[in-house]
Design a protein around this motif. Structure first.
Motif, PDB file in Angstrom:
ATOM      1  N   ALA A   9      40.021  43.757  41.133  1.00 35.06           N
ATOM      2  CA  ALA A   9      38.870  44.530  40.687  1.00 35.06           C
ATOM      3  C   ALA A   9      38.238  45.360  41.794  1.00 35.06           C
ATOM      4  N   HIS A  10      38.135  44.778  43.011  1.00 38.76           N
ATOM      5  CA  HIS A  10      37.360  45.397  44.085  1.00 38.76           C
ATOM      6  C   HIS A  10      38.149  45.422  45.395  1.00 38.76           C
ATOM      7  N   PRO A  11      37.811  46.343  46.282  1.00 43.02           N
ATOM      8  CA  PRO A  11      38.287  46.230  47.658  1.00 43.02           C
ATOM      9  C   PRO A  11      37.837  44.884  48.231  1.00 43.02           C
ATOM     10  N   ASP A  12      38.690  44.252  48.957  1.00 46.53           N
ATOM     11  CA  ASP A  12      38.577  42.956  49.657  1.00 46.53           C
ATOM     12  C   ASP A  12      38.920  41.756  48.788  1.00 46.53           C
ATOM     13  N   ASP A  13      39.025  41.905  47.454  1.00 42.14           N
ATOM     14  CA  ASP A  13      39.407  40.760  46.616  1.00 42.14           C
ATOM     15  C   ASP A  13      40.739  40.171  47.071  1.00 42.14           C
ATOM     16  N   VAL A  14      41.736  41.036  47.236  1.00 42.63           N
ATOM     17  CA  VAL A  14      43.063  40.549  47.599  1.00 42.63           C
ATOM     18  C   VAL A  14      43.045  39.901  48.969  1.00 42.63           C
ATOM     19  N   ASP A  15      42.202  40.400  49.875  1.00 40.04           N
ATOM     20  CA  ASP A  15      42.212  39.873  51.230  1.00 40.04           C
ATOM     21  C   ASP A  15      41.582  38.498  51.310  1.00 40.04           C
ATOM     22  N   PHE A  16      40.515  38.263  50.540  1.00 40.80           N
ATOM     23  CA  PHE A  16      39.947  36.927  50.476  1.00 40.80           C
ATOM     24  C   PHE A  16      40.904  35.965  49.766  1.00 40.80           C
ATOM     25  N   GLY A  17      41.528  36.408  48.690  1.00 44.50           N
ATOM     26  CA  GLY A  17      42.275  35.484  47.848  1.00 44.50           C
ATOM     27  C   GLY A  17      43.748  35.345  48.118  1.00 44.50           C
ATOM     28  N   LEU A  99      50.567  39.879  40.849  1.00 46.03           N
ATOM     29  CA  LEU A  99      49.522  38.941  41.233  1.00 46.03           C
ATOM     30  C   LEU A  99      48.185  39.548  40.833  1.00 46.03           C
ATOM     31  N   THR A 100      47.408  38.789  40.074  1.00 46.68           N
ATOM     32  CA  THR A 100      46.094  39.266  39.665  1.00 46.68           C
ATOM     33  C   THR A 100      45.139  38.084  39.582  1.00 46.68           C
ATOM     34  N   TRP A 101      43.927  38.325  39.097  1.00 47.00           N
ATOM     35  CA  TRP A 101      42.910  37.274  39.025  1.00 47.00           C
ATOM     36  C   TRP A 101      42.912  36.636  37.651  1.00 47.00           C
ATOM     37  N   SER A 102      42.624  35.364  37.606  1.00 45.07           N
ATOM     38  CA  SER A 102      42.639  34.642  36.344  1.00 45.07           C
ATOM     39  C   SER A 102      41.547  35.167  35.409  1.00 45.07           C
ATOM     40  N   PRO A 103      41.864  35.319  34.118  1.00 45.30           N
ATOM     41  CA  PRO A 103      40.829  35.681  33.151  1.00 45.30           C
ATOM     42  C   PRO A 103      39.961  34.492  32.753  1.00 45.30           C
ATOM     43  N   GLU A 104      40.265  33.311  33.294  1.00 44.56           N
ATOM     44  CA  GLU A 104      39.494  32.114  32.966  1.00 44.56           C
ATOM     45  C   GLU A 104      38.446  31.844  34.045  1.00 44.56           C
ATOM     46  N   PRO A 115      32.589  38.680  36.606  1.00 50.64           N
ATOM     47  CA  PRO A 115      33.091  39.230  35.346  1.00 50.64           C
ATOM     48  C   PRO A 115      34.144  40.318  35.540  1.00 50.64           C
ATOM     49  N   ASP A 116      34.013  41.124  36.599  1.00 51.08           N
ATOM     50  CA  ASP A 116      35.029  42.142  36.874  1.00 51.08           C
ATOM     51  C   ASP A 116      36.384  41.505  37.162  1.00 51.08           C
ATOM     52  N   HIS A 117      36.382  40.378  37.886  1.00 55.03           N
ATOM     53  CA  HIS A 117      37.641  39.695  38.203  1.00 55.03           C
ATOM     54  C   HIS A 117      38.336  39.241  36.921  1.00 55.03           C
ATOM     55  N   ARG A 118      37.550  38.626  36.043  1.00 53.39           N
ATOM     56  CA  ARG A 118      38.136  38.122  34.794  1.00 53.39           C
ATOM     57  C   ARG A 118      38.592  39.269  33.892  1.00 53.39           C
ATOM     58  N   ALA A 119      37.842  40.363  33.882  1.00 54.69           N
ATOM     59  CA  ALA A 119      38.221  41.509  33.053  1.00 54.69           C
ATOM     60  C   ALA A 119      39.530  42.116  33.532  1.00 54.69           C
ATOM     61  N   VAL A 120      39.680  42.265  34.844  1.00 57.86           N
ATOM     62  CA  VAL A 120      40.908  42.869  35.354  1.00 57.86           C
ATOM     63  C   VAL A 120      42.091  41.928  35.134  1.00 57.86           C
ATOM     64  N   GLY A 121      41.852  40.615  35.201  1.00 59.86           N
ATOM     65  CA  GLY A 121      42.929  39.670  34.928  1.00 59.86           C
ATOM     66  C   GLY A 121      43.386  39.734  33.483  1.00 59.86           C
ATOM     67  N   GLU A 122      42.439  39.818  32.553  1.00 54.31           N
ATOM     68  CA  GLU A 122      42.802  39.925  31.136  1.00 54.31           C
ATOM     69  C   GLU A 122      43.543  41.223  30.857  1.00 54.31           C
TER      70      GLU A 122
END
Length: 224
Positions: A9-17, A99-104, A115-122
């Motif tokens: 969803a955002h810059p830095d999400d992938v780097d943290f996760g 590789l993406t973020w869980s919608p759960e 919510p952005d993380h879950r939306a992009v995962g879905e």
């Protein structure tokens, strides 16, 4: 595996996760693309600055192909438009793995369950199945020369703990993960404890899986 796509969803999400995992993939010769739905502009830092930081962070772990979709930060929904745009990137990149973020919701650590993380995962899951592989979905993509593609494997970050079934030893790549995070100067530059905090967290993840060092963990799903 020769190609992988990370959708977040955002810059830095992938780097943290997942930056340690990505560094391992690129070190093994895998071509990795980042697809980032927003430019992270909802805070005090302008979107172009955050995009530049993300490109610098990506370079630290061997990624040069970074795509920003331009959706509004903080207002993502798993819309047909977002599904189409992610499907278009899948068809262009033709990855073996996404590789993406869980919608759960991760109820154990809700501060990361944006919510952005879950939306992009879905939306990413729908783009994988059925959109990217279905020639009748988003027919405009065929008109653009983007042929259907079947993604074989889906990796989900930050989902419920009980569903995580894969740990990746990132000990050898932990320094590169830190370098990627430090490239997000506007987000991490004011935290002198960043390295110690991350080392403690990912060491605890590793310990749960019997790994001596640091590890990242995911829910891996066969999507063939």
């Amino acid at each position: 595996m020769s190609r992988a796509l990370v959708v977040c969803a955002h810059p830095d999400d992938v780097d943290f996760g997942a930056a340690g995992t990505v560094a391992g993939w690129t070190s093994a010769g895998v071509e990795v693309t980042y697809c980032i739905a927003t430019s992270g502009e909802a805070g005090e830092t302008p979107g172009p600055v955050r995009e530049a930081e993300q490109r610098a962070a990506a370079a630290e772990v061997g990624v040069s192909d970074v795509v920003f979709l331009g959706y509004p930060d903080g207002r993502l929904t798993p819309s047909l438009e977002l599904r189409r745009d992610i499907a278009a990137v899948i068809r262009r990149v033709r990855p073996d793995r996404v590789l993406t973020w869980s919608p759960e919701i991760n109820w154990d650590h809700i501060v990361t369950t944006h919510p952005d993380h879950r939306a992009v995962g879905e939306a990413a899951f729908a783009a994988i199945y059925p959109d990217a592989r279905n020639p009748h979905a988003h027919p405009e993509l065929l008109a653009e020369g983007l042929e259907p593609w079947v993604v074989g494997e889906l990796w989900l970050a930050d989902g419920p703990a009980r569903l995580r079934n894969r740990a990746v030893d990132i000990t050898a790549h932990f320094a590169r993960k830190l370098a990627a995070l430090r490239a997000h100067v506007t987000q991490t530059g004011g935290n002198p404890e960043l390295a110690a905090q991350l080392r403690a967290h990912f060491s605890e993840v590793a310990k749960r899986h019997g790994i001596d060092g640091q590890a990242e963990e995911f829910q891996v799903v066969d999507t063939r």
